[in-house]
Motif scaffolding. Sequence first.
Motif, PDB file in Angstrom:
ATOM      1  N   THR A  85      -3.384   4.640  -4.454  1.00 13.84           N
ATOM      2  CA  THR A  85      -2.423   5.558  -3.848  1.00 13.84           C
ATOM      3  C   THR A  85      -1.053   5.087  -4.292  1.00 13.84           C
ATOM      4  OG1 THR A  85      -3.849   5.907  -1.930  1.00 13.84           O
ATOM      5  CG2 THR A  85      -1.504   6.461  -1.672  1.00 13.84           C
ATOM      6  N   HIS A 128       4.007   1.990  -2.059  1.00 12.04           N
ATOM      7  CA  HIS A 128       4.836   2.827  -1.186  1.00 12.04           C
ATOM      8  C   HIS A 128       5.986   3.480  -1.954  1.00 12.04           C
ATOM      9  CE1 HIS A 128       3.693   1.898   3.096  1.00 12.04           C
ATOM     10  NE2 HIS A 128       2.982   0.994   2.455  1.00 12.04           N
ATOM     11  N   VAL A 167      -5.529   4.191   6.434  1.00  8.07           N
ATOM     12  CA  VAL A 167      -4.489   4.996   7.095  1.00  8.07           C
ATOM     13  C   VAL A 167      -3.401   5.385   6.093  1.00  8.07           C
ATOM     14  CG1 VAL A 167      -2.649   4.937   8.825  1.00  8.07           C
ATOM     15  CG2 VAL A 167      -4.914   4.045   9.391  1.00  8.07           C
ATOM     16  N   LEU A 168      -2.946   4.422   5.285  1.00  9.62           N
ATOM     17  CA  LEU A 168      -1.878   4.702   4.322  1.00  9.62           C
ATOM     18  C   LEU A 168      -2.288   5.752   3.304  1.00  9.62           C
ATOM     19  CD1 LEU A 168      -0.544   1.087   3.681  1.00  9.62           C
ATOM     20  CD2 LEU A 168       0.597   2.930   4.946  1.00  9.62           C
ATOM     21  N   ARG A 204      -3.981   8.301   3.787  1.00  3.62           N
ATOM     22  CA  ARG A 204      -3.830   9.631   4.391  1.00  3.62           C
ATOM     23  C   ARG A 204      -2.365   9.980   4.623  1.00  3.62           C
ATOM     24  NH1 ARG A 204      -7.124   8.770   9.297  1.00  3.62           N
ATOM     25  NH2 ARG A 204      -7.962   6.864   8.459  1.00  3.62           N
ATOM     26  N   MET A 205      -1.502   8.980   4.721  1.00  4.72           N
ATOM     27  CA  MET A 205      -0.094   9.223   5.040  1.00  4.72           C
ATOM     28  C   MET A 205       0.804   9.404   3.815  1.00  4.72           C
ATOM     29  SD  MET A 205       0.504   6.565   8.171  1.00  4.72           S
ATOM     30  CE  MET A 205       2.246   6.824   8.126  1.00  4.72           C
ATOM     31  N   ILE A 206       0.494   8.703   2.713  1.00  3.56           N
ATOM     32  CA  ILE A 206       1.363   8.717   1.543  1.00  3.56           C
ATOM     33  C   ILE A 206       0.808   9.692   0.504  1.00  3.56           C
ATOM     34  CG2 ILE A 206       2.268   7.336  -0.373  1.00  3.56           C
ATOM     35  CD1 ILE A 206       2.079   4.890   1.473  1.00  3.56           C
TER      36      ILE A 206
END
Length: 194
Positions: free
Chosen positions: A28, A50, A181-182, A184-186
């Motif tokens: 990701t 990120h 979790v990340l 799905r968020m980024i």
Amino acid sequence: MSSKRHSILPPVSSSGPKPPVHFSSSITIADSAILTGTHPIAIHGESVVHPRAKLDSLAGRITVGRRCVVHERSTLGAVFGASGRITEAAVTLGDYVTVEVGAAIEAGETVVGEGTVVGVGARVGAGAVVGKYCTLTPHSEIAAGEVIPDFTVVYSNGMRRPDKRGVAELRNKGMARQIDVLRRMIPSNPTKFA
């Protein structure tokens, strides 16, 4: 008014050369991450980069292991010293490494071992070797060329102690959950960097 608006927007691209990349299909990577340099950048399976993280391969290759998290405003790679010169040198992160917000890992055959956490604003100097499952607390510094043994906690005042908590397995399980979790968020866009 429009000039003010542009001055507060985060950087979304680099002005340097576009490096060759080798990405696992399961990474990701945020669209606003910054990848620049001339040497290869490899990011292995299930790792997360990120927004606004910078990977600079001007000095040498960058290898990010499996299930690593590179947070916002952190820098992996080339950092020019006082001389303004750098020689060819790499950065290697082992599996399950976390590089927290604003941390910097300088190029110079620098290695961060498996399961290590590089705290907020911490700095790892060129050529340093940080062992497995170490914890570099926020704003701590590892000098260029320094070797940190496995399972060491380094504090911002330079103090150190062995980490006898025995939490390596728990840390890896927590990291796997965090990555889930990340992911799905980024919003990820690895094709932007290919």
